[in-house]
Scaffold this motif. Structure first.
Motif, PDB file in Angstrom:
ATOM      1  N   ASP A  49       0.838  -1.200   0.000  1.00  9.91           N
ATOM      2  CA  ASP A  49       0.000   0.000   0.000  1.00  9.91           C
ATOM      3  C   ASP A  49       0.870   1.247   0.000  1.00  9.91           C
ATOM      4  OD1 ASP A  49      -2.327  -1.570   0.118  1.00  9.91           O
ATOM      5  OD2 ASP A  49      -2.304  -1.584   2.319  1.00  9.91           O
ATOM      6  N   LEU A  50       1.972   1.189   0.719  1.00  6.70           N
ATOM      7  CA  LEU A  50       2.939   2.285   0.776  1.00  6.70           C
ATOM      8  C   LEU A  50       4.259   1.761   0.229  1.00  6.70           C
ATOM      9  CD1 LEU A  50       2.216   3.516   4.431  1.00  6.70           C
ATOM     10  CD2 LEU A  50       1.066   4.198   2.312  1.00  6.70           C
ATOM     11  N   ILE A  51       4.876   2.513  -0.681  1.00  9.36           N
ATOM     12  CA  ILE A  51       6.100   2.049  -1.336  1.00  9.36           C
ATOM     13  C   ILE A  51       7.196   3.092  -1.174  1.00  9.36           C
ATOM     14  CG2 ILE A  51       7.137   1.340  -3.529  1.00  9.36           C
ATOM     15  CD1 ILE A  51       4.202   0.643  -4.427  1.00  9.36           C
ATOM     16  N   PHE A  52       8.350   2.634  -0.700  1.00  8.49           N
ATOM     17  CA  PHE A  52       9.532   3.481  -0.573  1.00  8.49           C
ATOM     18  C   PHE A  52      10.587   2.936  -1.528  1.00  8.49           C
ATOM     19  CE2 PHE A  52       7.296   3.698   3.411  1.00  8.49           C
ATOM     20  CZ  PHE A  52       7.435   5.003   3.846  1.00  8.49           C
ATOM     21  N   GLU A  53      11.143   3.805  -2.352  1.00 11.16           N
ATOM     22  CA  GLU A  53      12.216   3.387  -3.237  1.00 11.16           C
ATOM     23  C   GLU A  53      13.137   4.573  -3.496  1.00 11.16           C
ATOM     24  OE1 GLU A  53      10.202   2.057  -6.796  1.00 11.16           O
ATOM     25  OE2 GLU A  53      10.400   4.033  -7.710  1.00 11.16           O
ATOM     26  N   GLY A  54      14.304   4.297  -4.022  1.00 10.77           N
ATOM     27  CA  GLY A  54      15.241   5.363  -4.312  1.00 10.77           C
ATOM     28  C   GLY A  54      16.648   4.835  -4.431  1.00 10.77           C
ATOM     29  N   GLU A  55      17.607   5.732  -4.225  1.00  8.47           N
ATOM     30  CA  GLU A  55      19.001   5.359  -4.357  1.00  8.47           C
ATOM     31  C   GLU A  55      19.854   6.237  -3.446  1.00  8.47           C
ATOM     32  OE1 GLU A  55      17.127   5.788  -7.334  1.00  8.47           O
ATOM     33  OE2 GLU A  55      17.175   7.947  -7.074  1.00  8.47           O
ATOM     34  N   ILE A  56      21.013   5.684  -3.081  1.00  4.52           N
ATOM     35  CA  ILE A  56      22.008   6.467  -2.345  1.00  4.52           C
ATOM     36  C   ILE A  56      22.745   7.262  -3.404  1.00  4.52           C
ATOM     37  CG2 ILE A  56      24.069   6.358  -0.898  1.00  4.52           C
ATOM     38  CD1 ILE A  56      22.923   3.660   0.176  1.00  4.52           C
ATOM     39  N   ILE A  57      22.674   8.589  -3.319  1.00  2.00           N
ATOM     40  CA  ILE A  57      23.241   9.426  -4.375  1.00  2.00           C
ATOM     41  C   ILE A  57      24.570  10.076  -3.979  1.00  2.00           C
ATOM     42  CG2 ILE A  57      21.091   9.853  -5.598  1.00  2.00           C
ATOM     43  CD1 ILE A  57      20.820  12.471  -4.081  1.00  2.00           C
ATOM     44  N   ASP A  58      24.849  10.178  -2.690  1.00  2.00           N
ATOM     45  CA  ASP A  58      26.121  10.751  -2.241  1.00  2.00           C
ATOM     46  C   ASP A  58      26.646   9.998  -1.034  1.00  2.00           C
ATOM     47  OD1 ASP A  58      26.777  12.884  -3.962  1.00  2.00           O
ATOM     48  OD2 ASP A  58      25.320  14.204  -2.984  1.00  2.00           O
ATOM     49  N   TYR A  59      27.936   9.758  -1.055  1.00  2.00           N
ATOM     50  CA  TYR A  59      28.681   9.202   0.077  1.00  2.00           C
ATOM     51  C   TYR A  59      30.056   9.824  -0.062  1.00  2.00           C
ATOM     52  CZ  TYR A  59      31.196   5.870   3.040  1.00  2.00           C
ATOM     53  OH  TYR A  59      31.976   5.299   4.024  1.00  2.00           O
ATOM     54  N   TYR A  60      30.373  10.782   0.810  1.00  2.68           N
ATOM     55  CA  TYR A  60      31.661  11.447   0.669  1.00  2.68           C
ATOM     56  C   TYR A  60      32.180  11.948   2.011  1.00  2.68           C
ATOM     57  CZ  TYR A  60      28.903  15.777   0.691  1.00  2.68           C
ATOM     58  OH  TYR A  60      28.033  16.781   1.028  1.00  2.68           O
ATOM     59  N   ILE A  61      33.487  12.160   2.027  1.00  2.00           N
ATOM     60  CA  ILE A  61      34.173  12.667   3.211  1.00  2.00           C
ATOM     61  C   ILE A  61      34.768  14.017   2.823  1.00  2.00           C
ATOM     62  CG2 ILE A  61      36.034  12.242   4.849  1.00  2.00           C
ATOM     63  CD1 ILE A  61      35.648   9.196   3.840  1.00  2.00           C
ATOM     64  N   SER A  62      34.563  15.005   3.689  1.00  2.00           N
ATOM     65  CA  SER A  62      35.106  16.334   3.419  1.00  2.00           C
ATOM     66  C   SER A  62      35.720  16.905   4.688  1.00  2.00           C
ATOM     67  CB  SER A  62      34.015  17.260   2.889  1.00  2.00           C
ATOM     68  OG  SER A  62      32.945  17.321   3.801  1.00  2.00           O
ATOM     69  N   PRO A  63      36.793  17.716   4.540  1.00  2.00           N
ATOM     70  CA  PRO A  63      37.377  18.374   5.710  1.00  2.00           C
ATOM     71  C   PRO A  63      36.436  19.472   6.207  1.00  2.00           C
ATOM     72  CG  PRO A  63      38.501  19.063   3.713  1.00  2.00           C
ATOM     73  CD  PRO A  63      37.503  18.015   3.315  1.00  2.00           C
ATOM     74  N   MET A  64      36.330  19.621   7.511  1.00  2.00           N
ATOM     75  CA  MET A  64      35.399  20.606   8.073  1.00  2.00           C
ATOM     76  C   MET A  64      36.102  21.800   8.697  1.00  2.00           C
ATOM     77  SD  MET A  64      32.597  19.690   7.129  1.00  2.00           S
ATOM     78  CE  MET A  64      31.788  21.059   7.898  1.00  2.00           C
TER      79      MET A  64
END
Length: 166
Positions: free
Chosen positions: A77-92
């Motif tokens: 009845d309820l559908i969740f779908e998608g993709e992981i679009i970002d995975y990154y490491i950055s200096p803060m």
């Protein structure tokens, strides 16, 4: 005493009947009985093995724990779908020697939500969250903790966007 108990029971019955039962999670599942979470494939440039399955499972677990919906593989009845679009490491932040003092691991997912019973509630939205850690620390030593925190926040944000009736 009997009269008081009878009045109290009548009051509680009328209150529950007129207002409906309250969900402490704030979830509004409407007439839905089932949900499905399709596999969130990792499409980010930097691939960390296993995060796609772990994220998909985390979202399934959260919905199962906070609603009375049944998990199904198809025709939910309820559908969740998608993709992981970002995975990154950055200096803060930097030190006086121009090196990173703190790093940030960020994960972003694109989610498509379909409510087959109430299509006006459908949406597509990007969700992201991060985990900061000292630059001297190897990511591998804190990765499990970081991913747990990120998944917790991401899945809760997705749940709120789809099912919270605030």
């Amino acid at each position: 005493m009997k009269k008081f108990l009878l009045l109290f029971c009548a009051f509680v019955l009328l209150t529950l009947q007129s207002c409906g039962l309250y969900s402490f999670t704030g979830a509004d599942t409407g007439e839905a009985n089932t949900f499905q979470v399709n596999f969130f494939q990792n499409q980010s440039d930097l691939v960390e093995p296993g995060i796609d399955l772990a994220f998909t499972t985390s979202l399934q677990d959260l919905i199962q724990n906070q609603t009375s919906l049944s998990l199904v593989n198809n025709n939910g009845d309820l559908i969740f779908e998608g993709e992981i679009i970002d995975y990154y490491i950055s200096p803060m932040s930097a030190t006086a020697q121009n090196t990173a003092a703190q790093n940030r691991l960020t994960i972003a997912v694109n989610v498509r939500y379909y409510n087959t019973l109430e299509p006006e509630k459908d949406f597509e939205q990007r969700f992201s969250f991060y985990y900061d850690y000292p630059a001297q620390t190897q990511l591998t030593t804190i990765l499990e903790t970081a991913l747990d925190e990120i998944y917790t926040r991401l899945t809760q944000d997705i749940f709120n966007a789809a099912l919270a009736d605030w």
